[in-house]
Design a protein around this motif. Structure first.
Motif, mmCIF file in Angstrom:
data_model
loop_
_atom_site.group_PDB
_atom_site.id
_atom_site.type_symbol
_atom_site.label_atom_id
_atom_site.label_comp_id
_atom_site.label_asym_id
_atom_site.label_seq_id
_atom_site.Cartn_x
_atom_site.Cartn_y
_atom_site.Cartn_z
ATOM 1 N N UNK A 74 0.654 -1.080 0.070
ATOM 2 C CA UNK A 74 -0.063 0.013 -0.078
ATOM 3 C C UNK A 74 0.955 1.272 -0.067
ATOM 4 N N UNK A 75 2.161 1.149 0.640
ATOM 5 C CA UNK A 75 2.923 2.501 0.612
ATOM 6 C C UNK A 75 3.306 2.891 -0.816
ATOM 7 N N UNK A 76 3.149 1.614 -1.670
ATOM 8 C CA UNK A 76 3.676 2.214 -3.123
ATOM 9 C C UNK A 76 2.878 3.130 -3.977
ATOM 10 N N UNK A 77 1.745 3.494 -3.384
ATOM 11 C CA UNK A 77 0.946 4.194 -4.019
ATOM 12 C C UNK A 77 1.013 5.700 -3.438
ATOM 13 N N UNK A 78 0.818 6.794 -4.121
ATOM 14 C CA UNK A 78 1.184 7.962 -3.685
ATOM 15 C C UNK A 78 -0.262 8.287 -2.900
ATOM 16 N N UNK A 79 -0.132 9.385 -1.944
ATOM 17 C CA UNK A 79 -1.489 9.486 -1.394
ATOM 18 C C UNK A 79 -2.300 10.651 -2.152
ATOM 19 N N UNK A 80 -3.754 10.514 -1.617
ATOM 20 C CA UNK A 80 -4.772 11.322 -2.524
ATOM 21 C C UNK A 80 -4.947 12.363 -1.693
ATOM 22 N N UNK A 81 -5.128 13.715 -2.249
ATOM 23 C CA UNK A 81 -5.907 14.851 -1.556
ATOM 24 C C UNK A 81 -7.433 14.569 -1.805
ATOM 25 N N UNK A 82 -8.254 14.454 -1.089
ATOM 26 C CA UNK A 82 -9.817 14.361 -1.518
ATOM 27 C C UNK A 82 -10.423 15.670 -0.637
ATOM 28 N N UNK A 83 -11.018 16.047 -1.735
ATOM 29 C CA UNK A 83 -12.122 17.243 -1.309
ATOM 30 C C UNK A 83 -13.534 16.685 -1.232
ATOM 31 N N UNK A 84 -14.125 16.628 -0.007
ATOM 32 C CA UNK A 84 -15.452 16.004 0.065
ATOM 33 C C UNK A 84 -16.515 16.815 0.039
ATOM 34 N N UNK A 85 -17.222 17.045 -1.149
ATOM 35 C CA UNK A 85 -18.097 18.282 -1.305
ATOM 36 C C UNK A 85 -19.375 17.882 -0.334
ATOM 37 N N UNK A 86 -19.811 16.809 -0.373
ATOM 38 C CA UNK A 86 -20.750 16.216 0.563
ATOM 39 C C UNK A 86 -20.915 16.895 2.000
ATOM 40 N N UNK A 87 -19.601 16.718 2.428
ATOM 41 C CA UNK A 87 -19.224 16.920 3.971
ATOM 42 C C UNK A 87 -18.391 18.088 4.257
ATOM 43 N N UNK A 88 -18.167 18.845 3.028
ATOM 44 C CA UNK A 88 -17.454 20.080 3.023
ATOM 45 C C UNK A 88 -16.179 19.820 3.923
ATOM 46 N N UNK A 89 -15.161 18.689 3.682
ATOM 47 C CA UNK A 89 -14.041 18.431 4.172
ATOM 48 C C UNK A 89 -12.869 18.235 3.115
ATOM 49 N N UNK A 90 -11.711 18.233 3.705
ATOM 50 C CA UNK A 90 -10.607 17.981 2.723
ATOM 51 C C UNK A 90 -9.842 16.653 3.560
ATOM 52 N N UNK A 98 -12.506 20.013 8.503
ATOM 53 C CA UNK A 98 -13.433 20.879 7.914
ATOM 54 C C UNK A 98 -13.207 22.172 7.287
ATOM 55 N N UNK A 99 -13.804 22.395 6.184
ATOM 56 C CA UNK A 99 -13.696 23.641 5.515
ATOM 57 C C UNK A 99 -14.753 24.620 5.649
ATOM 58 N N UNK A 100 -14.444 25.911 5.427
ATOM 59 C CA UNK A 100 -15.690 26.811 5.152
ATOM 60 C C UNK A 100 -16.032 26.719 3.843
ATOM 61 N N UNK A 101 -17.187 27.381 3.535
ATOM 62 C CA UNK A 101 -17.692 27.425 1.979
ATOM 63 C C UNK A 101 -16.775 28.119 1.459
ATOM 64 N N UNK A 102 -16.127 29.107 1.535
ATOM 65 C CA UNK A 102 -15.047 29.748 0.812
ATOM 66 C C UNK A 102 -13.848 29.048 0.543
ATOM 67 N N UNK A 103 -13.462 28.276 1.831
ATOM 68 C CA UNK A 103 -12.272 27.435 1.515
ATOM 69 C C UNK A 103 -12.629 26.385 0.494
ATOM 70 N N UNK A 104 -13.755 25.929 0.738
ATOM 71 C CA UNK A 104 -14.219 24.404 -0.055
ATOM 72 C C UNK A 104 -14.069 24.888 -1.526
#
Length: 172
Positions: A74-90, A98-104
């Motif tokens: 599993x360490x062979x794959x690069x990590x991914x940054x995920x922006x979850x719009x449903x929950x407004x989190x990164x 959590x992200x504010x609306x503007x940050x999201x």
């Protein structure tokens, strides 16, 4: 508002090329029409119009930056940054914040096109829904907060400033 002509336009949404062709044939007699492949494209064309208060028919998919590579470790794959719009989190690896609306909205613009420079004007129009005026301290403030949150997550993804122009997202 007498004497002011009102222009109308039909916006059609079709996800496949075949459906777009069929929609173009159906709208052929319409004075003005635009065919896009998603609701997000229609919103972008309209200049960042907010979604209606009713919940969408299907939830939007999170934006994933990075690549998952199948392999023995599993360490062979690069990590991914995920922006979850449903929950407004990164999310970075197993941590999220959590992200504010503007940050999201600003982060979603940037991660949607890694490496592409987003001008102050384009970001302001897309995120705030109005024209950019002044020195851009509002944009810089939101970017500073996002950078702080990415640092809290220990994410290797960054937001680079392009002096006098805007910002771009750089994934690890």
């Amino acid at each position: 508002m007498r004497g002011i002509p009102i222009a109308s336009m039909v916006i059609g949404i079709a996800s496949s090329p075949a459906a777009r062709r069929q929609l173009a044939q159906l709208l052929g007699d319409t004075e003005a029409f635009l065919i896009v492949s998603s609701v997000d494209q229609a919103r972008e064309f309209l200049g960042g119009v907010e979604a209606p208060s009713a919940p969408p028919a299907r939830p939007p998919l999170p934006v994933v930056v990075g690549e998952v590579v199948a392999g023995p470790e599993p360490s062979a794959s690069p990590p991914a940054l995920v922006v979850d719009s449903d929950r407004r989190v990164v999310r970075w690896r197993d941590r999220e914040i959590e992200l504010t609306r503007l940050e999201h909205d600003l982060l979603l613009c940037l991660v949607g096109a890694p490496g592409q420079i987003w001008t102050y004007e384009r970001l302001h129009l897309t995120v705030w829904g109005n024209e950019h005026l002044g020195r851009g301290s509002d944009i810089h403030s939101v970017v500073r907060r996002i950078r702080r949150k990415l640092a809290t997550l220990d994410a290797s993804a960054t937001i680079d400033a392009v002096r006098g122009v805007g910002f771009r997202f750089a994934s690890a």
